[in-house]
Design a protein around this motif. Structure first.
Motif, PDB file in Angstrom:
ATOM      1  N   ASP A  88       0.828  -1.208   0.000  1.00 20.76           N
ATOM      2  CA  ASP A  88       0.000   0.000   0.000  1.00 20.76           C
ATOM      3  C   ASP A  88       0.866   1.263   0.000  1.00 20.76           C
ATOM      4  N   TYR A  89       2.144   1.122   0.372  1.00 21.53           N
ATOM      5  CA  TYR A  89       3.069   2.260   0.362  1.00 21.53           C
ATOM      6  C   TYR A  89       3.766   2.428  -0.986  1.00 21.53           C
ATOM      7  N   MET A  90       3.584   1.472  -1.897  1.00 20.66           N
ATOM      8  CA  MET A  90       4.229   1.563  -3.201  1.00 20.66           C
ATOM      9  C   MET A  90       3.446   2.512  -4.104  1.00 20.66           C
ATOM     10  N   GLY A  91       4.157   3.219  -4.975  1.00 24.64           N
ATOM     11  CA  GLY A  91       3.488   4.149  -5.859  1.00 24.64           C
ATOM     12  C   GLY A  91       4.479   4.900  -6.727  1.00 24.64           C
ATOM     13  N   PRO A  92       4.024   5.985  -7.354  1.00 23.17           N
ATOM     14  CA  PRO A  92       4.872   6.720  -8.296  1.00 23.17           C
ATOM     15  C   PRO A  92       6.172   7.240  -7.701  1.00 23.17           C
ATOM     16  N   ASP A  93       6.224   7.434  -6.373  1.00 25.84           N
ATOM     17  CA  ASP A  93       7.466   7.922  -5.770  1.00 25.84           C
ATOM     18  C   ASP A  93       8.539   6.835  -5.707  1.00 25.84           C
ATOM     19  N   ARG A  94       8.150   5.562  -5.762  1.00 26.25           N
ATOM     20  CA  ARG A  94       9.104   4.459  -5.696  1.00 26.25           C
ATOM     21  C   ARG A  94       9.288   3.735  -7.030  1.00 26.25           C
ATOM     22  N   TRP A  95       8.281   3.743  -7.885  1.00 30.17           N
ATOM     23  CA  TRP A  95       8.330   2.940  -9.106  1.00 30.17           C
ATOM     24  C   TRP A  95       9.517   3.254 -10.019  1.00 30.17           C
ATOM     25  N   PRO A  96       9.852   4.526 -10.301  1.00 32.29           N
ATOM     26  CA  PRO A  96      11.000   4.774 -11.183  1.00 32.29           C
ATOM     27  C   PRO A  96      12.307   4.195 -10.647  1.00 32.29           C
ATOM     28  N   ASP A  97      12.536   4.312  -9.344  1.00 32.98           N
ATOM     29  CA  ASP A  97      13.753   3.740  -8.766  1.00 32.98           C
ATOM     30  C   ASP A  97      13.752   2.217  -8.871  1.00 32.98           C
ATOM     31  N   LEU A  98      12.573   1.607  -8.746  1.00 30.63           N
ATOM     32  CA  LEU A  98      12.490   0.155  -8.887  1.00 30.63           C
ATOM     33  C   LEU A  98      12.817  -0.259 -10.324  1.00 30.63           C
ATOM     34  N   VAL A  99      12.331   0.500 -11.302  1.00 33.45           N
ATOM     35  CA  VAL A  99      12.668   0.220 -12.698  1.00 33.45           C
ATOM     36  C   VAL A  99      14.184   0.245 -12.885  1.00 33.45           C
ATOM     37  N   ARG A 100      14.815   1.290 -12.365  1.00 34.26           N
ATOM     38  CA  ARG A 100      16.270   1.409 -12.517  1.00 34.26           C
ATOM     39  C   ARG A 100      17.005   0.280 -11.808  1.00 34.26           C
ATOM     40  N   ARG A 101      16.485  -0.157 -10.662  1.00 37.30           N
ATOM     41  CA  ARG A 101      17.126  -1.255  -9.943  1.00 37.30           C
ATOM     42  C   ARG A 101      17.019  -2.562 -10.712  1.00 37.30           C
ATOM     43  N   VAL A 102      15.843  -2.827 -11.262  1.00 34.20           N
ATOM     44  CA  VAL A 102      15.669  -4.049 -12.057  1.00 34.20           C
ATOM     45  C   VAL A 102      16.578  -4.009 -13.282  1.00 34.20           C
ATOM     46  N   GLU A 103      16.632  -2.875 -13.959  1.00 38.91           N
ATOM     47  CA  GLU A 103      17.498  -2.765 -15.132  1.00 38.91           C
ATOM     48  C   GLU A 103      18.953  -2.976 -14.764  1.00 38.91           C
ATOM     49  N   SER A 104      19.334  -2.510 -13.577  1.00 42.98           N
ATOM     50  CA  SER A 104      20.721  -2.653 -13.134  1.00 42.98           C
ATOM     51  C   SER A 104      21.103  -4.123 -12.950  1.00 42.98           C
ATOM     52  N   VAL A 105      20.245  -4.885 -12.295  1.00 43.77           N
ATOM     53  CA  VAL A 105      20.595  -6.288 -12.050  1.00 43.77           C
ATOM     54  C   VAL A 105      20.520  -7.102 -13.339  1.00 43.77           C
ATOM     55  N   LEU A 106      19.635  -6.721 -14.257  1.00 39.79           N
ATOM     56  CA  LEU A 106      19.513  -7.462 -15.514  1.00 39.79           C
ATOM     57  C   LEU A 106      20.595  -7.082 -16.512  1.00 39.79           C
ATOM     58  N   ALA A 107      21.354  -6.019 -16.223  1.00 35.01           N
ATOM     59  CA  ALA A 107      22.438  -5.622 -17.118  1.00 35.01           C
ATOM     60  C   ALA A 107      23.555  -6.658 -17.139  1.00 35.01           C
ATOM     61  N   ASP A 108      23.652  -7.487 -16.101  1.00 32.59           N
ATOM     62  CA  ASP A 108      24.618  -8.573 -16.078  1.00 32.59           C
ATOM     63  C   ASP A 108      24.223  -9.595 -17.145  1.00 32.59           C
ATOM     64  N   PRO A 109      25.070  -9.814 -18.162  1.00 32.90           N
ATOM     65  CA  PRO A 109      24.689 -10.737 -19.236  1.00 32.90           C
ATOM     66  C   PRO A 109      24.388 -12.149 -18.753  1.00 32.90           C
ATOM     67  N   GLY A 110      24.972 -12.540 -17.625  1.00 35.72           N
ATOM     68  CA  GLY A 110      24.761 -13.893 -17.130  1.00 35.72           C
ATOM     69  C   GLY A 110      23.487 -14.082 -16.338  1.00 35.72           C
ATOM     70  N   THR A 111      22.796 -12.987 -16.003  1.00 29.41           N
ATOM     71  CA  THR A 111      21.562 -13.086 -15.213  1.00 29.41           C
ATOM     72  C   THR A 111      20.395 -13.397 -16.133  1.00 29.41           C
ATOM     73  N   ARG A 112      19.701 -14.492 -15.852  1.00 29.60           N
ATOM     74  CA  ARG A 112      18.632 -14.963 -16.732  1.00 29.60           C
ATOM     75  C   ARG A 112      17.347 -14.166 -16.581  1.00 29.60           C
ATOM     76  N   GLY A 113      17.091 -13.618 -15.407  1.00 25.99           N
ATOM     77  CA  GLY A 113      15.862 -12.882 -15.156  1.00 25.99           C
ATOM     78  C   GLY A 113      15.799 -12.420 -13.725  1.00 25.99           C
ATOM     79  N   ALA A 114      14.697 -11.750 -13.376  1.00 29.10           N
ATOM     80  CA  ALA A 114      14.552 -11.186 -12.036  1.00 29.10           C
ATOM     81  C   ALA A 114      13.188 -11.517 -11.454  1.00 29.10           C
ATOM     82  N   VAL A 115      13.186 -11.812 -10.164  1.00 23.32           N
ATOM     83  CA  VAL A 115      11.958 -11.985  -9.391  1.00 23.32           C
ATOM     84  C   VAL A 115      11.815 -10.775  -8.486  1.00 23.32           C
ATOM     85  N   VAL A 116      10.661 -10.126  -8.506  1.00 18.61           N
ATOM     86  CA  VAL A 116      10.383  -9.012  -7.605  1.00 18.61           C
ATOM     87  C   VAL A 116       9.385  -9.494  -6.567  1.00 18.61           C
ATOM     88  N   LEU A 117       9.803  -9.481  -5.300  1.00 19.21           N
ATOM     89  CA  LEU A 117       8.931  -9.861  -4.190  1.00 19.21           C
ATOM     90  C   LEU A 117       8.131  -8.634  -3.772  1.00 19.21           C
TER      91      LEU A 117
END
Length: 355
Positions: A88-117
Motif C-alpha cells: 500500500d506504500y508503493m506508488g509513483p514515488d518508488r516505481w521509477p527507482d524500482l525500474v532502474r534497480r531491475v534494469e541494473s541487475v539485468l544488465a549482467d549478461p549472465g543473469t537470466r531474469g529477475a523476481v520481484v517480491l
C-alpha cells in the motif's frame, strides 16, 4: 575441474576427499544459472508481531530465499533489498527507482531474469508500470503471498520457487513482466487482484492466463499482444482517480482539476457512463486543459463511447474525454503516468490507450 587440475591449484600437494568435496560445491554452484531477486516487502515478508498478533514487515529477501532450500539446487541467487514496506506504500514515488534497480541487475549478461517480491495489494500496478518502462526481453516475475510467513501453510515459498522455475523455463523470454501466484502466470497489463484472502486471487478476466507452472515443467499457452514500451518519465505527473457513484455531484472532479491534478481518471459505470453533474465537471476539466480518462469499474469488457444521454460515453467523448478500453481504472492511471509527459493532447493519448 578434474583431479589433476585440483592438485595443480595446491602446487602438487595432496588433497583428501573432504577437501575435494569442499571445492566441488562452489564449482557446481558456479555452473547454475543466475537469477536476481529484488525484495520490496509485502505480506510475503511479514510475520505476526508477538505483541499485537498482527502481521508486520519482518523478513528480508535473504530470509525469504533461505526459507526455500530447493532454490540452491536450481539457480545461483543474488538478492537485492530495495525496500521492506507494505505494498500500500508503493506508488509513483518508488516505481521509477524500482525500474532502474531491475534494469541494473539485468544488465549482467549472465543473469537470466529477475523476481520481484511484492505485496499483493498493488502488485498488479507495479507489474504494469515495470512492463511499460523496462527495456528487456529477460523475464521479470512479480510474486507475493496472501498468507504471511507465520502461517503454517504460507504460500510465499512456493510462489518464489515457481517464479524462479518460470524464469529458467524454455520460452520464458519475451513474455513481458508477469504476475505468478498459485502456479498461474498472468500478463502484467491484464491481471488484477480479485479476492481479499484466497490464494487464487490474481486473474486476467477475458484475456486468460499466459501459462501454468506445473510440478514437472512450465507450460506457456500464449503471449500478451497488447504490450507497449514507453520512456520512463523524468518527473511523475499527478493524476487523480475519482469514482462515479450514485448521486455524484462532480465536486471531486472539479476539486482535482482546480487543485493541481495534471490529469484525472474517472472510474465510470458500464461502458463508461456517468450522470449529468459528473459530465459537466468532466467537460469543465477538459476545457481547463486537464485531460480526463474514462475507465470502467466493471471487471470484464471495455469502456466505449456508446450511450448518447448526457453523461453517456458518447457525450463524454464529444466533451474531449479519453477512453481507457479494457484497462482497469488503476491501470489506466498508470498508463497515464507514463504517457502524459509525452503529450496532453486527447488524440495522442487516445492513440496510446488504443494500442
Amino acid at each position: 575441474m578434474n583431479m589433476h587440475g585440483t592438485r595443480r591449484l595446491f602446487r602438487g600437494g595432496t588433497l583428501g576427499l573432504a577437501g575435494l568435496a569442499l571445492l566441488a560445491i562452489p564449482a557446481a554452484a558456479a555452473d547454475l544459472p543466475k537469477v536476481a531477486i529484488i525484495a520490496t516487502g509485502g505480506t510475503i515478508a511479514m510475520k505476526l508481531d508477538p505483541v499485537t498478533q498482527a502481521p508486520v514487515p519482518a523478513l528480508s529477501g535473504e530470509d525469504l530465499v533461505a526459507a526455500v532450500p530447493k532454490l540452491k539446487d536450481i539457480a545461483s541467487i543474488s538478492v537485492t533489498e530495495f525496500s521492506n514496506v507494505p505494498s500500500d506504500y508503493m506508488g509513483p514515488d518508488r516505481w521509477p527507482d524500482l525500474v532502474r534497480r531491475v534494469e541494473s541487475v539485468l544488465a549482467d549478461p549472465g543473469t537470466r531474469g529477475a523476481v520481484v517480491l511484492h505485496g499483493t495489494d498493488t502488485l498488479d500496478q507495479t507489474a504494469y508500470f515495470l512492463d511499460l518502462t523496462l527495456k528487456t526481453e529477460k523475464p521479470v516475475v512479480l510474486v507475493g503471498a496472501q498468507r504471511n510467513a507465520s502461517d503454517h501453510d504460507a504460500d510465499g515459498p512456493r510462489n518464489l520457487l515457481n517464479a524462479v522455475r518460470q524464469i529458467l523455463a524454455e520460452g520464458a523470454t519475451g513474455m513481458g513482466v508477469t504476475v505468478t501466484l498459485n502456479h498461474r502466470i498472468n500478463a502484467a497489463r491484464e491481471v488484477r487482484k480479485t479476492h481479499t484472502s484466497n490464494v487464487e486471487t490474481f486473474d486476467s478476466g477475458d484475456a486468460g492466463i499466459l501459462g501454468y507452472v506445473d510440478e514437472d515443467r512450465v507450460v506457456f499457452s500464449r503471449k500478451s499482444l497488447r504490450r507497449q514500451t514507453l520512456p520512463l518519465p523524468e518527473r511523475m505527473p499527478r493524476i487523480d482517480l475519482v469514482a462515479m457513484y450514485a448521486g455524484a455531484d462532480g465536486s471531486q472532479v472539479r476539486h482535482a482539476a482546480e487543485s493541481g491534478a495534471e490529469a484525472i481518471v474517472v472510474e465510470a459505470y458500464g461502458w463508461g457512463n456517468v450522470n449529468a453533474p459528473m459530465h459537466d465537471a468532466i467537460k469543465a476539466a477538459v476545457e481547463r486543459g486537464v485531460p480526463v480518462i474514462i475507465a470502467t469499474k466493471v471487471y470484464d469488457g471495455r469502456a466505449l463511447p456508446v450511450y448518447g444521454f448526457k453523461g453517456g460515453g458518447s457525450t463524454l467523448r464529444k466533451a474531449g474525454a479519453v477512453f481507457a478500453g479494457d484497462l482497469t481504472p488503476d491501470k489506466a492511471r498508470i498508463l497515464g503516468l507514463v504517457a502524459l509527459p509525452q503529450s496532453k493532447d486527447a488524440g495522442a493519448l487516445q492513440a496510446v490507450f488504443d494500442r
